[in-house]
Design a protein around this motif. Structure first.
Motif, PDB file in Angstrom:
ATOM      1  N   GLY A   1      -6.772  10.218   0.734  1.00 38.08           N
ATOM      2  CA  GLY A   1      -7.211   8.982   1.361  1.00 38.08           C
ATOM      3  C   GLY A   1      -8.619   9.136   1.888  1.00 38.08           C
ATOM      4  N   CYS A   2      -9.071   8.131   2.636  1.00 39.40           N
ATOM      5  CA  CYS A   2     -10.472   8.088   3.065  1.00 39.40           C
ATOM      6  C   CYS A   2     -10.596   7.600   4.501  1.00 39.40           C
ATOM      7  CB  CYS A   2     -11.282   7.156   2.157  1.00 39.40           C
ATOM      8  SG  CYS A   2     -11.383   7.677   0.430  1.00 39.40           S
ATOM      9  N   PHE A   3     -11.752   7.888   5.075  1.00 37.09           N
ATOM     10  CA  PHE A   3     -12.167   7.328   6.355  1.00 37.09           C
ATOM     11  C   PHE A   3     -13.504   6.629   6.144  1.00 37.09           C
ATOM     12  CE2 PHE A   3      -9.163  10.467   7.775  1.00 37.09           C
ATOM     13  CZ  PHE A   3      -8.614   9.927   8.924  1.00 37.09           C
ATOM     14  N   SER A   4     -13.689   5.510   6.814  1.00 38.16           N
ATOM     15  CA  SER A   4     -14.943   4.766   6.717  1.00 38.16           C
ATOM     16  C   SER A   4     -15.436   4.420   8.112  1.00 38.16           C
ATOM     17  CB  SER A   4     -14.756   3.486   5.898  1.00 38.16           C
ATOM     18  OG  SER A   4     -15.959   2.728   5.855  1.00 38.16           O
TER      19      SER A   4
ATOM     20  N   GLU B   1       0.829  -1.202   0.000  1.00 38.61           N
ATOM     21  CA  GLU B   1       0.000   0.000   0.000  1.00 38.61           C
ATOM     22  C   GLU B   1       0.864   1.253   0.000  1.00 38.61           C
ATOM     23  OE1 GLU B   1      -3.315   2.348   2.777  1.00 38.61           O
ATOM     24  OE2 GLU B   1      -2.297   0.564   3.528  1.00 38.61           O
ATOM     25  N   SER B   2       0.517   2.186  -0.865  1.00 42.91           N
ATOM     26  CA  SER B   2       1.143   3.509  -0.808  1.00 42.91           C
ATOM     27  C   SER B   2       0.451   4.312   0.285  1.00 42.91           C
ATOM     28  CB  SER B   2       0.991   4.231  -2.152  1.00 42.91           C
ATOM     29  OG  SER B   2      -0.380   4.448  -2.444  1.00 42.91           O
ATOM     30  N   ARG B   3       1.210   5.041   1.071  1.00 39.68           N
ATOM     31  CA  ARG B   3       0.649   5.741   2.215  1.00 39.68           C
ATOM     32  C   ARG B   3       0.752   7.249   2.029  1.00 39.68           C
ATOM     33  NH1 ARG B   3      -0.159   1.796   6.137  1.00 39.68           N
ATOM     34  NH2 ARG B   3      -0.382   3.281   7.826  1.00 39.68           N
ATOM     35  N   VAL B   4       0.042   7.978   2.886  1.00 43.55           N
ATOM     36  CA  VAL B   4      -0.019   9.436   2.815  1.00 43.55           C
ATOM     37  C   VAL B   4       0.797  10.004   3.973  1.00 43.55           C
ATOM     38  CG1 VAL B   4      -1.534  11.441   2.728  1.00 43.55           C
ATOM     39  CG2 VAL B   4      -2.366   9.224   1.904  1.00 43.55           C
ATOM     40  N   LEU B   5       1.807  10.768   3.673  1.00 48.26           N
ATOM     41  CA  LEU B   5       2.635  11.367   4.719  1.00 48.26           C
ATOM     42  C   LEU B   5       2.009  12.707   5.124  1.00 48.26           C
ATOM     43  CD1 LEU B   5       5.177  10.967   6.422  1.00 48.26           C
ATOM     44  CD2 LEU B   5       6.441  12.265   4.686  1.00 48.26           C
ATOM     45  N   VAL B   6       1.473  12.755   6.337  1.00 48.40           N
ATOM     46  CA  VAL B   6       0.778  13.938   6.836  1.00 48.40           C
ATOM     47  C   VAL B   6       1.705  14.711   7.761  1.00 48.40           C
ATOM     48  CG1 VAL B   6      -1.261  14.792   8.059  1.00 48.40           C
ATOM     49  CG2 VAL B   6      -1.406  12.679   6.723  1.00 48.40           C
ATOM     50  N   GLY B   7       1.803  16.025   7.523  1.00 49.57           N
ATOM     51  CA  GLY B   7       2.607  16.877   8.390  1.00 49.57           C
ATOM     52  C   GLY B   7       4.074  16.911   8.050  1.00 49.57           C
ATOM     53  N   ALA B   8       4.439  16.553   6.822  1.00 51.51           N
ATOM     54  CA  ALA B   8       5.856  16.478   6.462  1.00 51.51           C
ATOM     55  C   ALA B   8       6.537  17.831   6.531  1.00 51.51           C
ATOM     56  CB  ALA B   8       6.009  15.898   5.058  1.00 51.51           C
ATOM     57  N   THR B   9       5.811  18.920   6.254  1.00 52.73           N
ATOM     58  CA  THR B   9       6.434  20.243   6.209  1.00 52.73           C
ATOM     59  C   THR B   9       6.082  21.115   7.404  1.00 52.73           C
ATOM     60  OG1 THR B   9       4.586  21.111   4.905  1.00 52.73           O
ATOM     61  CG2 THR B   9       6.470  20.235   3.694  1.00 52.73           C
TER      62      THR B   9
ATOM     63  N   ALA C   1       2.678   8.617   8.542  1.00 51.76           N
ATOM     64  CA  ALA C   1       2.383   7.938   7.284  1.00 51.76           C
ATOM     65  C   ALA C   1       1.042   7.220   7.425  1.00 51.76           C
ATOM     66  CB  ALA C   1       3.493   6.963   6.927  1.00 51.76           C
ATOM     67  N   CYS C   2       0.013   7.816   6.868  1.00 45.55           N
ATOM     68  CA  CYS C   2      -1.364   7.362   7.079  1.00 45.55           C
ATOM     69  C   CYS C   2      -1.815   6.440   5.948  1.00 45.55           C
ATOM     70  CB  CYS C   2      -2.274   8.589   7.142  1.00 45.55           C
ATOM     71  SG  CYS C   2      -3.932   8.272   7.768  1.00 45.55           S
ATOM     72  N   SER C   3      -2.638   5.474   6.282  1.00 46.00           N
ATOM     73  CA  SER C   3      -3.204   4.574   5.280  1.00 46.00           C
ATOM     74  C   SER C   3      -4.178   5.333   4.378  1.00 46.00           C
ATOM     75  CB  SER C   3      -3.940   3.424   5.969  1.00 46.00           C
ATOM     76  OG  SER C   3      -4.658   2.638   5.038  1.00 46.00           O
ATOM     77  N   ARG C   4      -4.450   4.752   3.219  1.00 42.47           N
ATOM     78  CA  ARG C   4      -5.439   5.343   2.311  1.00 42.47           C
ATOM     79  C   ARG C   4      -6.867   5.096   2.796  1.00 42.47           C
ATOM     80  NH1 ARG C   4      -2.850   8.629  -1.634  1.00 42.47           N
ATOM     81  NH2 ARG C   4      -0.742   7.759  -1.823  1.00 42.47           N
TER      82      ARG C   4
ATOM     83  N   PHE D   1      -8.706  -1.348  -4.407  1.00 45.15           N
ATOM     84  CA  PHE D   1      -8.322  -0.009  -4.872  1.00 45.15           C
ATOM     85  C   PHE D   1      -7.088  -0.086  -5.762  1.00 45.15           C
ATOM     86  CE2 PHE D   1      -5.506   3.675  -3.661  1.00 45.15           C
ATOM     87  CZ  PHE D   1      -6.110   4.606  -4.499  1.00 45.15           C
ATOM     88  N   HIS D   2      -6.087  -0.863  -5.364  1.00 49.72           N
ATOM     89  CA  HIS D   2      -4.874  -1.000  -6.165  1.00 49.72           C
ATOM     90  C   HIS D   2      -5.168  -1.689  -7.500  1.00 49.72           C
ATOM     91  CE1 HIS D   2      -2.062  -0.672  -2.424  1.00 49.72           C
ATOM     92  NE2 HIS D   2      -2.481   0.495  -2.853  1.00 49.72           N
TER      93      HIS D   2
END
Length: 530
Positions: free
Chosen positions: A401-404, A135-143, A150-153, A460-461
């Protein structure tokens, strides 16, 4: 009271019958059957609450019985696989099969009318690519944060301990740890049940600041700091509104405020708790951002974001413009659609307040792009996200990404019995009744949550590969087609033209540095709450 007296009468007559000589039992049994009916009929005639029962004594009760059973009767016998609401049976069954690890294929083709106006489909490539394995992840707060995450999709949406029972919360937390995704606590505070599973947590602060409030209900920075620096808490989320009831607060009945919930939320046991519709002291975008900066500092510079259901367009534009002006950035935004779920909402708010996810998501993404801040502030979608296609669609519209919420509840075993607001959830998820919650096995349900997440991300992938891309960042609105009339098909890029990022996002992000506050953060002109 009448029902208890009626049951006591039946019990007394039954005991009397058992003590009678055998010759008397047959006529007395007939009388035993007839007498309660006569008593019930007499009561129906004299009572004044229900006109139906006064006109149709005894038989009128069948109407109330059938009304109570209506959701189950409709679900099992009335609806087709694709017309159930709010989530149809086809999707529910898919979630169940994925959660159980069962085959998820369907036979004989689609059951949906693919020629109907409004139908959408993926513009697949003639030469698809194999799906990626990791899974590719979302890096939140990098800057902007010293501790980017590193958050899941796909993650567990905000559902409080109070709305859900203790075993459900523990199962979600353990499932999040097993699957490597985040679990949003909801606005009810961080409970021992959230921490028990060891999963990554997003601590959501609502308008009542449960878990970090003073006795008067104001924000308590010391209590917040003590909790926010727990290693399991990876991000902080300030809830402005939710899609199920935007612009509306909440009420936790006194009967639900147990000693444990009272201690976690910082309220008094046995007293009704009211959440206001907005954060006290936050009346402008500048005040909001300065409070966000304060939360980031108190938490040890963890990523901080907001959750909202989009209302007026000007509010979104003013927020983003203020970010660009002050240099105080949101690490992420969760856009909640009006189609999102909630345990209890007024009908008018559920049906007629707030923008659907598609409109709100596009507005937020495009506004950030115009300001050159899209790379700095990550965007997540929430609101009826259950399948791999739902994640694909949200990412194509611009989300990271998403939340469910309901997807995870279905993975736990939710039957969509529509009793979330009654405290008698039949499978022990949305209830505080110990007799019901204990039926939910944490070990089994946590594995179901993990399998559902894993299979949905894999789906998704697979869709990414079908359109010929390897990375979610390559996905765009042109990859989705929609029938807008019987003779016209357009891509979502035609409906919502892609907005190019203005300037360089590095210039904007350079104004904040991980672990350091800007001068505006140090000396806010709008004091934050508390």
């Amino acid at each position: 009271m009448f029902r208890l007296a009626y049951l006591a009468l039946l019990l007394g007559l039954s005991l009397a019958l058992a003590a009678m000589p055998s010759a008397w039992r047959v006529p007395l049994a007939v009388w035993l059957l007839a007498f309660p009916v006569l008593v019930l009929g007499a009561h129906d005639v004299v009572q004044r609450r229900h006109a139906l029962l006064r006109n149709y004594p005894v038989v009128g009760h069948f109407r109330y019985l059938l009304e109570r059973l209506r959701p189950e009767l409709r679900q099992y016998f009335g609806e087709s696989d694709v017309d159930g609401v709010p989530i149809d049976r086809e999707v529910r069954s898919l979630v169940y099969r994925r959660a159980k690890g069962e085959p998820e294929t369907v036979p004989f083709g689609s059951k949906r009318n693919l020629s109907a106006v409004g139908v959408e489909w993926v513009a697949h490539a003639m030469y698809p690519r194999p799906p990626r394995l990791e899974e590719s992840r979302v890096l939140v707060g990098a800057t902007t944060s010293a501790r980017p995450y590193a958050c899941s999709r796909l993650n567990v949406a905000a559902m409080s301990y109070g709305a859900l029972g203790d075993t459900a919360i523990r199962a979600l937390s353990r499932g999040a740890r097993l699957g490597g995704f985040a679990h949003n606590t909801g606005e009810g505070g961080v409970s021992p049940h959230h921490l028990a599973g060891g999963g990554d947590l997003i601590w959501q602060l609502g308008t009542a600041y449960f878990g970090c409030r003073t006795s008067e209900g104001h924000f308590d920075p010391e209590r917040f700091r003590d909790v926010a620096q727990h290693p399991n808490i990876k991000m902080i989320e300030l809830k402005l509104s939710q899609g199920g009831k935007p612009g509306y607060g909440g009420v936790l009945p006194a009967s639900k405020v147990s000693a444990e919930i009272a201690a976690i939320r910082g309220v008094r046991q046995g007293q009704r708790v009211v959440s206001p519709p907005r954060h006290p002291g936050i009346e402008s975008p500048a005040a909001l951002l300065h409070f966000v900066a304060r939360l980031r500092e108190l938490s040890g510079h963890k990523p901080v974001g907001v959750k909202l259901c989009v209302g007026a367009e000007r509010d979104v534009v003013e927020l983003v413009e203020t970010m660009a002006k002050t240099g105080i950035m949101l690490d992420y935004v969760v856009v909640d659609g009006a189609e999102a779920g909630t345990g209890a909402a007024p009908l008018e708010f559920a049906n007629h307040v707030g923008a659907p996810l598609e409109h709100g998501l596009v507005l937020m993404v495009d506004t950030l792009r115009r300001a050159g801040l899209r790379d700095v502030t990550k965007v997540f979608a929430s609101g009826r996200v259950l399948t791999g296609f739902d994640v694909f669609r949200a990412v194509a519209l611009g989300a990271d990404g998403c939340f469910s919420g309901r997807g995870m509840m279905l993975a736990l075993g939710c039957l969509q019995a529509l009793r979330c607001n009654t405290n008698d959830c039949p499978v022990g998820i949305a209830t505080q009744d110990p007799a019901l919650t204990r039926a939910l096995d944490v070990g089994d349900k946590s594995l179901r949550v993990k399998r559902y997440h894993e299979a949905t991300i894999a789906s998704f992938h697979s869709l990414l590969g079908a359109v010929g891309v390897s990375e979610p960042s390559e996905l765009g609105r042109a990859h989705l087609l929609r029938r807008v009339s019987t003779t016209r098909i357009v891509s979502l890029a035609e409906l919502y033209p892609e907005v190019q990022e203005r300037g360089s996002s590095r210039e904007a992000s350079a104004r904040t540095h991980p672990g350091q506050a800007t001068p505006l953060m140090s000396a806010p002109s709008h004091p934050p709450p508390g």
